[in-house]
Design a protein around this motif. Sequence first.
Motif, PDB file in Angstrom:
ATOM      1  N   ALA A  52       0.828  -1.202   0.000  1.00  0.00           N
ATOM      2  CA  ALA A  52       0.000   0.000   0.000  1.00  0.00           C
ATOM      3  C   ALA A  52       0.864   1.255   0.000  1.00  0.00           C
ATOM      4  CB  ALA A  52      -0.930  -0.004   1.217  1.00  0.00           C
ATOM      5  N   ILE A  53       1.965   1.233   0.742  1.00  0.00           N
ATOM      6  CA  ILE A  53       2.847   2.396   0.814  1.00  0.00           C
ATOM      7  C   ILE A  53       3.463   2.689  -0.548  1.00  0.00           C
ATOM      8  CG2 ILE A  53       5.027   3.224   1.786  1.00  0.00           C
ATOM      9  CD1 ILE A  53       4.252   1.824   4.385  1.00  0.00           C
ATOM     10  N   VAL A  54       3.823   1.628  -1.281  1.00  0.00           N
ATOM     11  CA  VAL A  54       4.394   1.814  -2.618  1.00  0.00           C
ATOM     12  C   VAL A  54       3.353   2.392  -3.569  1.00  0.00           C
ATOM     13  CG1 VAL A  54       5.469   0.676  -4.581  1.00  0.00           C
ATOM     14  CG2 VAL A  54       6.030  -0.069  -2.258  1.00  0.00           C
ATOM     15  N   VAL A  55       2.156   1.809  -3.582  1.00  0.00           N
ATOM     16  CA  VAL A  55       1.114   2.248  -4.515  1.00  0.00           C
ATOM     17  C   VAL A  55       0.663   3.669  -4.199  1.00  0.00           C
ATOM     18  CG1 VAL A  55      -1.233   1.805  -5.333  1.00  0.00           C
ATOM     19  CG2 VAL A  55       0.347  -0.099  -5.005  1.00  0.00           C
ATOM     20  N   VAL A  56       0.503   4.001  -2.923  1.00  0.00           N
ATOM     21  CA  VAL A  56       0.069   5.358  -2.586  1.00  0.00           C
ATOM     22  C   VAL A  56       1.141   6.372  -2.970  1.00  0.00           C
ATOM     23  CG1 VAL A  56       0.942   5.631  -0.205  1.00  0.00           C
ATOM     24  CG2 VAL A  56      -1.216   6.669  -0.858  1.00  0.00           C
ATOM     25  N   THR A  57       2.402   5.956  -2.965  1.00  0.00           N
ATOM     26  CA  THR A  57       3.469   6.852  -3.398  1.00  0.00           C
ATOM     27  C   THR A  57       3.329   7.189  -4.876  1.00  0.00           C
ATOM     28  OG1 THR A  57       5.015   6.022  -1.728  1.00  0.00           O
ATOM     29  CG2 THR A  57       5.967   7.092  -3.647  1.00  0.00           C
ATOM     30  N   ILE A  58       2.998   6.184  -5.710  1.00  0.00           N
ATOM     31  CA  ILE A  58       2.788   6.435  -7.139  1.00  0.00           C
ATOM     32  C   ILE A  58       1.590   7.358  -7.348  1.00  0.00           C
ATOM     33  CG2 ILE A  58       2.293   5.375  -9.370  1.00  0.00           C
ATOM     34  CD1 ILE A  58       3.653   2.825  -8.315  1.00  0.00           C
ATOM     35  N   SER A  59       0.495   7.079  -6.623  1.00  0.00           N
ATOM     36  CA  SER A  59      -0.697   7.914  -6.724  1.00  0.00           C
ATOM     37  C   SER A  59      -0.414   9.345  -6.283  1.00  0.00           C
ATOM     38  CB  SER A  59      -1.818   7.311  -5.864  1.00  0.00           C
ATOM     39  OG  SER A  59      -2.948   8.164  -5.827  1.00  0.00           O
ATOM     40  N   GLN A  60       0.329   9.496  -5.187  1.00  0.00           N
ATOM     41  CA  GLN A  60       0.652  10.832  -4.691  1.00  0.00           C
ATOM     42  C   GLN A  60       1.640  11.558  -5.591  1.00  0.00           C
ATOM     43  OE1 GLN A  60      -0.719  12.551  -1.755  1.00  0.00           O
ATOM     44  NE2 GLN A  60      -2.135  11.058  -2.596  1.00  0.00           N
ATOM     45  N   LEU A  61       2.500  10.803  -6.250  1.00  0.00           N
ATOM     46  CA  LEU A  61       3.407  11.408  -7.221  1.00  0.00           C
ATOM     47  C   LEU A  61       2.600  12.091  -8.330  1.00  0.00           C
ATOM     48  CD1 LEU A  61       6.346  11.753  -8.241  1.00  0.00           C
ATOM     49  CD2 LEU A  61       6.049   9.600  -9.481  1.00  0.00           C
ATOM     50  N   ALA A  62       1.562  11.404  -8.824  1.00  0.00           N
ATOM     51  CA  ALA A  62       0.705  11.982  -9.857  1.00  0.00           C
ATOM     52  C   ALA A  62      -0.104  13.157  -9.324  1.00  0.00           C
ATOM     53  CB  ALA A  62      -0.239  10.907 -10.409  1.00  0.00           C
ATOM     54  N   SER A  63      -0.676  12.993  -8.124  1.00  0.00           N
ATOM     55  CA  SER A  63      -1.499  14.047  -7.540  1.00  0.00           C
ATOM     56  C   SER A  63      -0.681  15.305  -7.273  1.00  0.00           C
ATOM     57  CB  SER A  63      -2.141  13.535  -6.244  1.00  0.00           C
ATOM     58  OG  SER A  63      -2.923  14.539  -5.637  1.00  0.00           O
ATOM     59  N   ASN A  64       0.503  15.138  -6.667  1.00  0.00           N
ATOM     60  CA  ASN A  64       1.363  16.290  -6.386  1.00  0.00           C
ATOM     61  C   ASN A  64       1.889  16.912  -7.669  1.00  0.00           C
ATOM     62  OD1 ASN A  64       2.024  16.776  -3.331  1.00  0.00           O
ATOM     63  ND2 ASN A  64       1.886  14.572  -3.552  1.00  0.00           N
ATOM     64  N   GLY A  65       2.204  16.065  -8.656  1.00  0.00           N
ATOM     65  CA  GLY A  65       2.651  16.607  -9.934  1.00  0.00           C
ATOM     66  C   GLY A  65       1.568  17.456 -10.591  1.00  0.00           C
ATOM     67  N   GLY A  66       0.322  16.982 -10.512  1.00  0.00           N
ATOM     68  CA  GLY A  66      -0.782  17.748 -11.061  1.00  0.00           C
ATOM     69  C   GLY A  66      -0.975  19.062 -10.331  1.00  0.00           C
ATOM     70  N   LEU A 201       1.911  -1.498 -11.674  1.00  0.00           N
ATOM     71  CA  LEU A 201       0.719  -1.483 -12.516  1.00  0.00           C
ATOM     72  C   LEU A 201      -0.485  -0.911 -11.782  1.00  0.00           C
ATOM     73  CD1 LEU A 201       0.989  -4.926 -14.359  1.00  0.00           C
ATOM     74  CD2 LEU A 201       1.238  -2.648 -15.362  1.00  0.00           C
ATOM     75  N   VAL A 202      -0.677  -1.328 -10.528  1.00  0.00           N
ATOM     76  CA  VAL A 202      -1.800  -0.804  -9.741  1.00  0.00           C
ATOM     77  C   VAL A 202      -1.647   0.704  -9.572  1.00  0.00           C
ATOM     78  CG1 VAL A 202      -2.983  -0.852  -7.512  1.00  0.00           C
ATOM     79  CG2 VAL A 202      -2.160  -2.979  -8.541  1.00  0.00           C
ATOM     80  N   GLY A 203      -0.426   1.137  -9.273  1.00  0.00           N
ATOM     81  CA  GLY A 203      -0.187   2.564  -9.102  1.00  0.00           C
ATOM     82  C   GLY A 203      -0.448   3.354 -10.371  1.00  0.00           C
ATOM     83  N   LEU A 204      -0.036   2.815 -11.511  1.00  0.00           N
ATOM     84  CA  LEU A 204      -0.240   3.523 -12.780  1.00  0.00           C
ATOM     85  C   LEU A 204      -1.714   3.681 -13.115  1.00  0.00           C
ATOM     86  CD1 LEU A 204       2.602   2.005 -14.996  1.00  0.00           C
ATOM     87  CD2 LEU A 204       2.452   4.332 -14.093  1.00  0.00           C
ATOM     88  N   VAL A 205      -2.536   2.706 -12.743  1.00  0.00           N
ATOM     89  CA  VAL A 205      -3.982   2.815 -12.980  1.00  0.00           C
ATOM     90  C   VAL A 205      -4.559   4.008 -12.213  1.00  0.00           C
ATOM     91  CG1 VAL A 205      -6.214   1.686 -12.595  1.00  0.00           C
ATOM     92  CG2 VAL A 205      -4.296   0.375 -13.503  1.00  0.00           C
ATOM     93  N   LEU A 206      -3.954   4.334 -11.070  1.00  0.00           N
ATOM     94  CA  LEU A 206      -4.465   5.430 -10.236  1.00  0.00           C
ATOM     95  C   LEU A 206      -3.941   6.795 -10.660  1.00  0.00           C
ATOM     96  CD1 LEU A 206      -4.213   3.785  -6.684  1.00  0.00           C
ATOM     97  CD2 LEU A 206      -6.093   3.705  -8.331  1.00  0.00           C
ATOM     98  N   VAL A 207      -3.031   6.834 -11.631  1.00  0.00           N
ATOM     99  CA  VAL A 207      -2.465   8.120 -12.059  1.00  0.00           C
ATOM    100  C   VAL A 207      -3.510   9.034 -12.707  1.00  0.00           C
ATOM    101  CG1 VAL A 207      -0.873   9.194 -13.707  1.00  0.00           C
ATOM    102  CG2 VAL A 207      -0.072   7.361 -12.207  1.00  0.00           C
TER     103      VAL A 207
END
Length: 250
Positions: A52-66, A201-207
């Motif tokens: 979960a920590i890894v996936v939320v990092t990918i999601s937050q990377l996209a959110s913060n980038g946006g 892959l899970v993280g990329l779906v959340l981007v």
Amino acid sequence: MTQVMVTLPSAVQMVLLVAAAFGSAVLSGVAGFGGGVLMVPILVTALGPRNAIVVVTISQLASNGGRAWFNRTEIDRRLVGVCCLGGVPGAVAGSLLVTATPLDTHTRVIGGFLLALVLWRRLRPAAVHVPDPVFVVMNGLSGLGSGLVGSFGPLITPFFLARGLVRGAYIGTDAAAQLMVHITKLVVFGAVALLTVSTGLVGLVLVPPSIAGAWLGKQIVDRMPVGVFVAVVEIALVASGVFLLVHGRS
């Protein structure tokens, strides 16, 4: 190092995760934080704590980038650099410790600290000067906490407000600083084999929903009076503090 295995979520779980990513990104786009804190328990249920920590990092990377992009004209770039002096090393340390450190005590301490900071702002509204070394230290602690539990943006929020940054200036500056933290975490997670093909892959779906939510949050905050904005952020800080205190005992 042996990779941590993860079972991919079901179709229903993925729909729920996409909806949660969008909603949490909207919240972050308005308050500047909170998305990661809300996403972590949802992802833990579907993937387990470390994945979960890894996936939320990918999601937050996209959110913060946006958020950084949508507020790019208002970013205090110098302050972003100051924040990274503490945030990046803190993120490295937290990411390396994530596989060995108990999270409950750390979570309670941060939750209590958030509540204390809101109280400090209410009791000492004139104490608005926050020097650069404070940002270095607090972003170091925020990066450490982010590496350990996925996202800890609320820790630094009161200091941005005390510096006089509000709305787009605060959200963009904080997002740009947190963007560097999440990039650092992903590099470390890849090095220690926590970032796998499945979690990636899970993280990329959340981007996409994370970026869309950040855009909607920007539209909302641009129409929000400054006084209302500060009140919303402080209410969110209190809610985050209470949540972390309770979550740390669960």
